[in-house]
Design a protein around this motif. Structure first.
Motif, PDB file in Angstrom:
ATOM      1  N   ILE A  91       0.853  -1.210   0.000  1.00 56.23           N
ATOM      2  CA  ILE A  91       0.000   0.000   0.000  1.00 56.23           C
ATOM      3  C   ILE A  91       0.881   1.250   0.000  1.00 56.23           C
ATOM      4  O   ILE A  91       0.621   2.223  -0.711  1.00 56.23           O
ATOM      5  CB  ILE A  91      -0.941   0.000   1.224  1.00 56.23           C
ATOM      6  CG1 ILE A  91      -1.975  -1.120   1.085  1.00 56.23           C
ATOM      7  CG2 ILE A  91      -1.657   1.349   1.373  1.00 56.23           C
ATOM      8  CD1 ILE A  91      -2.860  -1.311   2.289  1.00 56.23           C
ATOM      9  N   TRP A  92       1.936   1.192   0.817  1.00 58.53           N
ATOM     10  CA  TRP A  92       2.851   2.342   0.908  1.00 58.53           C
ATOM     11  C   TRP A  92       3.497   2.648  -0.442  1.00 58.53           C
ATOM     12  O   TRP A  92       3.578   3.797  -0.859  1.00 58.53           O
ATOM     13  CB  TRP A  92       3.927   2.070   1.963  1.00 58.53           C
ATOM     14  CG  TRP A  92       4.944   3.164   2.070  1.00 58.53           C
ATOM     15  CD1 TRP A  92       6.264   3.080   1.736  1.00 58.53           C
ATOM     16  CD2 TRP A  92       4.740   4.496   2.520  1.00 58.53           C
ATOM     17  NE1 TRP A  92       6.892   4.277   1.955  1.00 58.53           N
ATOM     18  CE2 TRP A  92       5.972   5.174   2.431  1.00 58.53           C
ATOM     19  CE3 TRP A  92       3.626   5.201   2.977  1.00 58.53           C
ATOM     20  CZ2 TRP A  92       6.126   6.506   2.788  1.00 58.53           C
ATOM     21  CZ3 TRP A  92       3.787   6.530   3.334  1.00 58.53           C
ATOM     22  CH2 TRP A  92       5.018   7.156   3.234  1.00 58.53           C
ATOM     23  N   GLN A  93       3.953   1.586  -1.106  1.00 62.70           N
ATOM     24  CA  GLN A  93       4.592   1.768  -2.425  1.00 62.70           C
ATOM     25  C   GLN A  93       3.628   2.404  -3.430  1.00 62.70           C
ATOM     26  O   GLN A  93       4.010   3.240  -4.244  1.00 62.70           O
ATOM     27  CB  GLN A  93       5.078   0.421  -2.959  1.00 62.70           C
ATOM     28  CG  GLN A  93       6.441   0.031  -2.397  1.00 62.70           C
ATOM     29  CD  GLN A  93       6.957  -1.243  -3.017  1.00 62.70           C
ATOM     30  OE1 GLN A  93       6.183  -2.201  -3.190  1.00 62.70           O
ATOM     31  NE2 GLN A  93       8.227  -1.286  -3.348  1.00 62.70           N
ATOM     32  N   GLY A  94       2.357   1.981  -3.328  1.00 63.92           N
ATOM     33  CA  GLY A  94       1.351   2.495  -4.264  1.00 63.92           C
ATOM     34  C   GLY A  94       0.928   3.930  -3.975  1.00 63.92           C
ATOM     35  O   GLY A  94       0.431   4.632  -4.869  1.00 63.92           O
ATOM     36  N   SER A  95       1.091   4.370  -2.724  1.00 58.78           N
ATOM     37  CA  SER A  95       0.549   5.691  -2.378  1.00 58.78           C
ATOM     38  C   SER A  95       1.599   6.693  -1.895  1.00 58.78           C
ATOM     39  O   SER A  95       1.234   7.832  -1.573  1.00 58.78           O
ATOM     40  CB  SER A  95      -0.554   5.541  -1.324  1.00 58.78           C
ATOM     41  OG  SER A  95      -0.161   4.674  -0.318  1.00 58.78           O
ATOM     42  N   ALA A  96       2.849   6.293  -1.855  1.00 63.66           N
ATOM     43  CA  ALA A  96       3.896   7.206  -1.356  1.00 63.66           C
ATOM     44  C   ALA A  96       3.992   8.470  -2.214  1.00 63.66           C
ATOM     45  O   ALA A  96       4.151   9.582  -1.685  1.00 63.66           O
ATOM     46  CB  ALA A  96       5.244   6.502  -1.308  1.00 63.66           C
ATOM     47  N   ASP A  97       3.869   8.287  -3.531  1.00 62.96           N
ATOM     48  CA  ASP A  97       3.961   9.446  -4.431  1.00 62.96           C
ATOM     49  C   ASP A  97       2.797  10.413  -4.186  1.00 62.96           C
ATOM     50  O   ASP A  97       2.979  11.624  -4.182  1.00 62.96           O
ATOM     51  CB  ASP A  97       3.951   8.988  -5.897  1.00 62.96           C
ATOM     52  CG  ASP A  97       5.300   8.421  -6.304  1.00 62.96           C
ATOM     53  OD1 ASP A  97       6.279   8.677  -5.571  1.00 62.96           O
ATOM     54  OD2 ASP A  97       5.366   7.716  -7.328  1.00 62.96           O
ATOM     55  N   TYR A  98       1.604   9.828  -3.999  1.00 59.72           N
ATOM     56  CA  TYR A  98       0.422  10.657  -3.739  1.00 59.72           C
ATOM     57  C   TYR A  98       0.576  11.415  -2.419  1.00 59.72           C
ATOM     58  O   TYR A  98       0.327  12.626  -2.352  1.00 59.72           O
ATOM     59  CB  TYR A  98      -0.817   9.758  -3.705  1.00 59.72           C
ATOM     60  CG  TYR A  98      -2.081  10.449  -3.253  1.00 59.72           C
ATOM     61  CD1 TYR A  98      -2.707  11.389  -4.062  1.00 59.72           C
ATOM     62  CD2 TYR A  98      -2.640  10.173  -2.009  1.00 59.72           C
ATOM     63  CE1 TYR A  98      -3.855  12.034  -3.645  1.00 59.72           C
ATOM     64  CE2 TYR A  98      -3.787  10.804  -1.583  1.00 59.72           C
ATOM     65  CZ  TYR A  98      -4.387  11.737  -2.403  1.00 59.72           C
ATOM     66  OH  TYR A  98      -5.524  12.380  -1.979  1.00 59.72           O
ATOM     67  N   ILE A  99       1.040  10.683  -1.376  1.00 65.85           N
ATOM     68  CA  ILE A  99       1.192  11.309  -0.052  1.00 65.85           C
ATOM     69  C   ILE A  99       2.262  12.396  -0.082  1.00 65.85           C
ATOM     70  O   ILE A  99       2.154  13.393   0.621  1.00 65.85           O
ATOM     71  CB  ILE A  99       1.501  10.226   1.016  1.00 65.85           C
ATOM     72  CG1 ILE A  99       0.268   9.339   1.212  1.00 65.85           C
ATOM     73  CG2 ILE A  99       1.902  10.847   2.359  1.00 65.85           C
ATOM     74  CD1 ILE A  99       0.465   8.157   2.138  1.00 65.85           C
ATOM     75  N   SER A 100       3.266  12.210  -0.950  1.00 67.25           N
ATOM     76  CA  SER A 100       4.364  13.198  -1.000  1.00 67.25           C
ATOM     77  C   SER A 100       3.897  14.573  -1.511  1.00 67.25           C
ATOM     78  O   SER A 100       4.613  15.553  -1.378  1.00 67.25           O
ATOM     79  CB  SER A 100       5.511  12.687  -1.870  1.00 67.25           C
ATOM     80  OG  SER A 100       5.115  12.685  -3.219  1.00 67.25           O
ATOM     81  N   PHE A 101       2.681  14.625  -2.085  1.00 67.91           N
ATOM     82  CA  PHE A 101       2.118  15.928  -2.473  1.00 67.91           C
ATOM     83  C   PHE A 101       1.786  16.779  -1.237  1.00 67.91           C
ATOM     84  O   PHE A 101       1.722  17.997  -1.303  1.00 67.91           O
ATOM     85  CB  PHE A 101       0.823  15.749  -3.281  1.00 67.91           C
ATOM     86  CG  PHE A 101       1.054  15.497  -4.736  1.00 67.91           C
ATOM     87  CD1 PHE A 101       1.629  16.474  -5.538  1.00 67.91           C
ATOM     88  CD2 PHE A 101       0.682  14.300  -5.304  1.00 67.91           C
ATOM     89  CE1 PHE A 101       1.828  16.244  -6.886  1.00 67.91           C
ATOM     90  CE2 PHE A 101       0.880  14.062  -6.648  1.00 67.91           C
ATOM     91  CZ  PHE A 101       1.467  15.035  -7.435  1.00 67.91           C
ATOM     92  N   PHE A 102       1.526  16.082  -0.131  1.00 65.66           N
ATOM     93  CA  PHE A 102       1.011  16.785   1.045  1.00 65.66           C
ATOM     94  C   PHE A 102       1.961  16.765   2.235  1.00 65.66           C
ATOM     95  O   PHE A 102       1.783  17.525   3.180  1.00 65.66           O
ATOM     96  CB  PHE A 102      -0.328  16.161   1.484  1.00 65.66           C
ATOM     97  CG  PHE A 102      -1.258  15.904   0.348  1.00 65.66           C
ATOM     98  CD1 PHE A 102      -1.880  16.959  -0.291  1.00 65.66           C
ATOM     99  CD2 PHE A 102      -1.486  14.623  -0.117  1.00 65.66           C
ATOM    100  CE1 PHE A 102      -2.715  16.744  -1.363  1.00 65.66           C
ATOM    101  CE2 PHE A 102      -2.321  14.381  -1.180  1.00 65.66           C
ATOM    102  CZ  PHE A 102      -2.942  15.446  -1.816  1.00 65.66           C
ATOM    103  N   VAL A 103       2.935  15.848   2.212  1.00 68.36           N
ATOM    104  CA  VAL A 103       3.815  15.660   3.373  1.00 68.36           C
ATOM    105  C   VAL A 103       5.251  15.908   2.945  1.00 68.36           C
ATOM    106  O   VAL A 103       5.621  15.662   1.790  1.00 68.36           O
ATOM    107  CB  VAL A 103       3.649  14.209   3.910  1.00 68.36           C
ATOM    108  CG1 VAL A 103       4.537  13.980   5.115  1.00 68.36           C
ATOM    109  CG2 VAL A 103       2.201  13.944   4.282  1.00 68.36           C
TER     110      VAL A 103
END
Lengths: 156, 111
Positions: free
Chosen positions: B47-59
């Protein structure tokens, strides 16, 4: 380095658009809230441009939000006098009938020397020719002469 | 009037976008935390691999790097003793929680 350049370009475009949205005014003519917004915008834009660790959205979102709020606030202040007075205050009379109004000078944190300097800048040699000095909302002083409607220009 | 309408639309967009993105990040973090608690580090890492890029927009990138490092630590700890494995999972859980706290509006995160 390329990232910083791209980010700087994005923020330049965005800031220009936001300034256009807020309207054209020079710094000396700004109301208090406009000045606060301008200072905040410039500070907000600097951090994400230089620090690539900070997500771009951390700079973009507050920037969009503050400039949008400023437009809404200026619209409300244009419509409501109470709100306008609350936000930007009233013009303050600093000098009237040949006397400085000490209470107003204290509240505006302006000295009598500052007022005299402003009077000279406006072309009057001394306070005798001045009827009224008013500190406007923008921070500028309006000097109103006693009888002569035109200020004495230098050399006469 | 045109500027006012644009500003109101922008404000509505910002509020909506922020609320949706914060909700999404919190949901992803909650999902990963529950998987880590269940001992399914592999699924949580997927899950982390799939969403790390998305989360990096905000964190911030630093916080993303911490979580990635903790995932690697937790993965390696499976060959170690129970105590060390548990410590690695707690560290991973804390790192994910840090992102969650940053995104979830609360008294602590605001002030």
């Amino acid at each position: 380095m390329t990232v910083i350049v791209i980010r700087a370009f994005i923020f330049y475009i965005l800031l220009t658009l936001m300034m256009k949205l807020m309207g054209k005014r020079q710094i000396g003519e700004m109301q208090m809230s406009e000045l606060v917004t301008t200072v905040l915008l410039s500070e907000l834009a600097v951090l994400p441009v230089t620090d690539t660790d900070i997500p771009l959205l951390h700079g973009l979102m507050p920037l969009l939000m503050i400039s949008s709020i400023e437009v809404v606030v200026s619209f409300i202040s244009r419509k409501s006098k109470k709100f306008r007075v609350l936000l930007n205050g009233n013009p303050i009379t600093l000098y009237e009938n040949g006397k400085f109004i000490e209470q107003n000078l204290t509240s505006a944190r302006v000295s009598s020397e500052d007022v005299e300097a402003q009077v000279r800048i406006n072309g009057y040699r001394d306070m005798k020719k001045v009827d009224l000095v008013i500190l406007e909302r923008t921070g500028k002083m309006s000097v109103i002469p006693k009888s002569d409607p035109m200020p004495n220009q230098s050399g006469d | 009037m045109r500027n006012l309408i644009i500003s109101c639309i922008l404000l509505a967009f910002i509020v909506g976008f922020t609320a949706i993105s914060s909700y999404n990040v919190c949901r992803i973090c909650d999902e990963m935390i529950s998987l880590v608690d269940a001992g399914e580090i592999g699924k949580a890492y997927e899950i982390w691999q799939g969403s790390a890029d998305y989360i990096s927009f905000f964190v911030r990138d630093a916080e993303i790097d911490v979580v990635t490092a903790e995932f690697e630590g937790a993965h390696k700890s499976f060959s170690l003793e129970d105590g060390e494995r548990e410590a690695a999972c707690i560290a991973l859980r804390d790192a994910i929680n840090e992102i969650r706290h940053f995104e979830q509006p609360s008294f602590r995160s605001v002030f």
